[in-house]
Every structure is written in C-alpha cells, then in structure tokens.
Design a protein around this motif. Sequence first.
Motif, PDB file in Angstrom:
ATOM      1  N   ASP A 204       0.871  -1.173   0.000  1.00 59.92           N
ATOM      2  CA  ASP A 204       0.000   0.000   0.000  1.00 59.92           C
ATOM      3  C   ASP A 204       0.908   1.223   0.000  1.00 59.92           C
ATOM      4  O   ASP A 204       1.513   1.576   1.013  1.00 59.92           O
ATOM      5  N   ILE A 205       1.021   1.870  -1.145  1.00 56.46           N
ATOM      6  CA  ILE A 205       2.033   2.921  -1.286  1.00 56.46           C
ATOM      7  C   ILE A 205       1.629   4.227  -0.610  1.00 56.46           C
ATOM      8  O   ILE A 205       2.439   5.160  -0.566  1.00 56.46           O
ATOM      9  N   LYS A 206       0.423   4.324  -0.072  1.00 63.67           N
ATOM     10  CA  LYS A 206       0.121   5.501   0.759  1.00 63.67           C
ATOM     11  C   LYS A 206       1.055   5.519   1.962  1.00 63.67           C
ATOM     12  O   LYS A 206       1.516   6.584   2.390  1.00 63.67           O
ATOM     13  N   HIS A 207       1.343   4.344   2.527  1.00 68.80           N
ATOM     14  CA  HIS A 207       2.303   4.267   3.619  1.00 68.80           C
ATOM     15  C   HIS A 207       3.684   4.728   3.143  1.00 68.80           C
ATOM     16  O   HIS A 207       4.369   5.491   3.830  1.00 68.80           O
ATOM     17  N   THR A 208       4.086   4.294   1.954  1.00 71.43           N
ATOM     18  CA  THR A 208       5.388   4.679   1.412  1.00 71.43           C
ATOM     19  C   THR A 208       5.480   6.174   1.191  1.00 71.43           C
ATOM     20  O   THR A 208       6.474   6.823   1.553  1.00 71.43           O
ATOM     21  N   PHE A 209       4.440   6.758   0.620  1.00 73.41           N
ATOM     22  CA  PHE A 209       4.454   8.187   0.350  1.00 73.41           C
ATOM     23  C   PHE A 209       4.531   8.994   1.646  1.00 73.41           C
ATOM     24  O   PHE A 209       5.215  10.019   1.707  1.00 73.41           O
ATOM     25  N   ARG A 210       3.836   8.558   2.677  1.00 73.65           N
ATOM     26  CA  ARG A 210       3.911   9.259   3.964  1.00 73.65           C
ATOM     27  C   ARG A 210       5.321   9.172   4.535  1.00 73.65           C
ATOM     28  O   ARG A 210       5.775  10.097   5.224  1.00 73.65           O
ATOM     29  N   PHE A 211       6.023   8.087   4.253  1.00 71.31           N
ATOM     30  CA  PHE A 211       7.416   7.943   4.688  1.00 71.31           C
ATOM     31  C   PHE A 211       8.266   9.079   4.123  1.00 71.31           C
ATOM     32  O   PHE A 211       9.214   9.554   4.750  1.00 71.31           O
ATOM     33  N   PHE A 212       7.916   9.552   2.917  1.00 75.04           N
ATOM     34  CA  PHE A 212       8.651  10.644   2.273  1.00 75.04           C
ATOM     35  C   PHE A 212       7.971  11.999   2.473  1.00 75.04           C
ATOM     36  O   PHE A 212       8.323  12.975   1.811  1.00 75.04           O
ATOM     37  N   GLY A 213       6.969  12.033   3.351  1.00 76.18           N
ATOM     38  CA  GLY A 213       6.296  13.287   3.645  1.00 76.18           C
ATOM     39  C   GLY A 213       5.275  13.698   2.605  1.00 76.18           C
ATOM     40  O   GLY A 213       4.853  14.861   2.567  1.00 76.18           O
ATOM     41  N   LEU A 214       4.856  12.759   1.743  1.00 74.17           N
ATOM     42  CA  LEU A 214       3.853  13.055   0.720  1.00 74.17           C
ATOM     43  C   LEU A 214       2.474  12.738   1.287  1.00 74.17           C
ATOM     44  O   LEU A 214       2.051  11.587   1.327  1.00 74.17           O
ATOM     45  N   GLN A 215       1.780  13.766   1.739  1.00 77.69           N
ATOM     46  CA  GLN A 215       0.478  13.587   2.383  1.00 77.69           C
ATOM     47  C   GLN A 215      -0.648  13.780   1.375  1.00 77.69           C
ATOM     48  O   GLN A 215      -0.461  14.352   0.308  1.00 77.69           O
ATOM     49  N   GLY A 216      -1.830  13.303   1.735  1.00 77.40           N
ATOM     50  CA  GLY A 216      -3.011  13.543   0.925  1.00 77.40           C
ATOM     51  C   GLY A 216      -3.397  12.351   0.078  1.00 77.40           C
ATOM     52  O   GLY A 216      -2.821  11.268   0.166  1.00 77.40           O
TER      53      GLY A 216
END
Length: 281
Positions: A204-216
């Motif tokens: 689930d790449i929403k978790h991955t994106f949050r790791f890089f500070g990519l919210q939303g």
Amino acid sequence: MMTAVDKKPVIVRQVFAEDLEREFVIIQSVIVQYPFVSMDTEFPGTIFKQDKRIIQENNPIINYQYMKANIDALNIIQLGLTFADSEGNLPDFGTPYCYIWEFNFKDFDINKDRYAKESIELLKQQGIDFMKNRIKGIDSRNFALMAWSSGLVFNCFGGLTWITFHSAYDFGFLVKILTQKPLPYYIESFMGQLVYFFGYRIFDIKHTFRFFGLQGGLEKVARILKVDRVAGLSHQAGSDSLLALHCFMQLKKSKVFDCNQIQISLMLPPLALYGLISAVG
C-alpha cells in the motif's frame, strides 16, 4: 507484447457481464509477463463513520471493525486492474495502444441499497452509469468464479506483486467477493485471508508516500510527483489503478529504493495496509 512506458495511448477496457469470460482469458495470458498488479475499487462511500477522536487514535483494530461494518453492508461498484512489468510497461498485444481493465458490477442497486450520498454524487459526476451497471454489469459471484481459475489469486504463476494506494477497503471488497461472505470478525483472520488469496507481496504505497512526507490523496500525490493521469477520470477504478502504478514507478525511477533491505522494508513493508498497519507490523 511490451512497449516503452507512456509511449502509447492507454485504453481502459470496460468489462460488463457479456465480456467477463473473454477478458479473463486475456488477463490470464498477460499475468506471467506482467506480474505487477495495481488495483483500485469504487464503492458507495462509508455509512458508518468514526468519531474524529477515534480517527486520531489510529487504532487498527477499531479501524478494521468500521471497515468490516461498511463492507458487509455495502456493494462494490467498480474494480480497476492495471498489469505491468517491473519497468511499468503495460500489455499492448502488438497494437498501437496499451490496455488496462475496469470491471463494472451489478451488485449495487442505487434504488435499494444503502450509500453515502456525497460519494454517489461524485461518482455520477465522474461518469459512472449506475443504471447501465445494474442492467449489464457483472454479478460478483461470476467474477469470483473467474478469478479463482484465472491465476489472479493463489499465486498460481509464481506470485503477483500488488501495488495499491490506501487499499484496505479495496482488498476488503475483493475478499468479500471471493468468499461471498461477510469479512472475518478479527483483523488477524482478515490478514490471513489476504495472504491466502494474494500472497505476501501486497504494498500500500500511501504508507510509502507518507514515509517521504507526501500527504493527501492519490490525486495530490500525483501532482507533487508530476505524474499525469493519462486515461480516464479520477474516481474511476481503472484510471486510478493506473495512476497509482505510475506514482509508484516514478518513485522507483528516482532510485529511492536503491538502499539496503532494512531501509526498503521500512519504506515499502508488505501487507502494511494503511490504517491497519500497527496490527501487522
């Protein structure tokens, strides 16, 4: 069958009941060469809402119980599938186009079933024809029968890698379709069913994106990554599955995963469905 990424226009293969068997034969022919599967669903919103204080606690067990209550009470509308190779190439079958899939289900009856009004209005605005789906759409029981024998589940061809975005509900609806039963009461049983049907390579790449500070949401993340939507509209399952794949491939292209295994497991943990992650890690 391969083509350079984004070099050809993408056609969304609209699948209704009369197309189901033919399209699964085609899908079975591409699974081995294109084992990365991006998946998205559209459904009638949520009718059981969590209190904001509960949401802030981010308790996976409570999140799962709300998810279960909603999925048990609601019916799927669309399922989108995008198949790709490790470089993001899509099947083209030797034509000038690439192809992804969008399955339209008849299970949801807008005149009888429960739904969140704002979600249905949004889907109408995005072009989903609920009456057409009800008349010509796929019975989820028939979809399940085809999925069971297609290689889409049980890792029949050596295992697929599932790329998704905020996909707890998406997989919840898939499990409900495959079992034709309510979701299990316990989150641990649900995760066991996920592994049974889809293997461990679920990301689930929403978790991955949050790791890089990519919210939303997916649309916002795509804008930040400068990834364009190349087929369909937002809140259409096929289009969203393709956009999620392209966002993942954009990160991969930037070499953020060129690191040691421990760092990769933190950025891209398997089975870490957003909202349920603390219960599995």
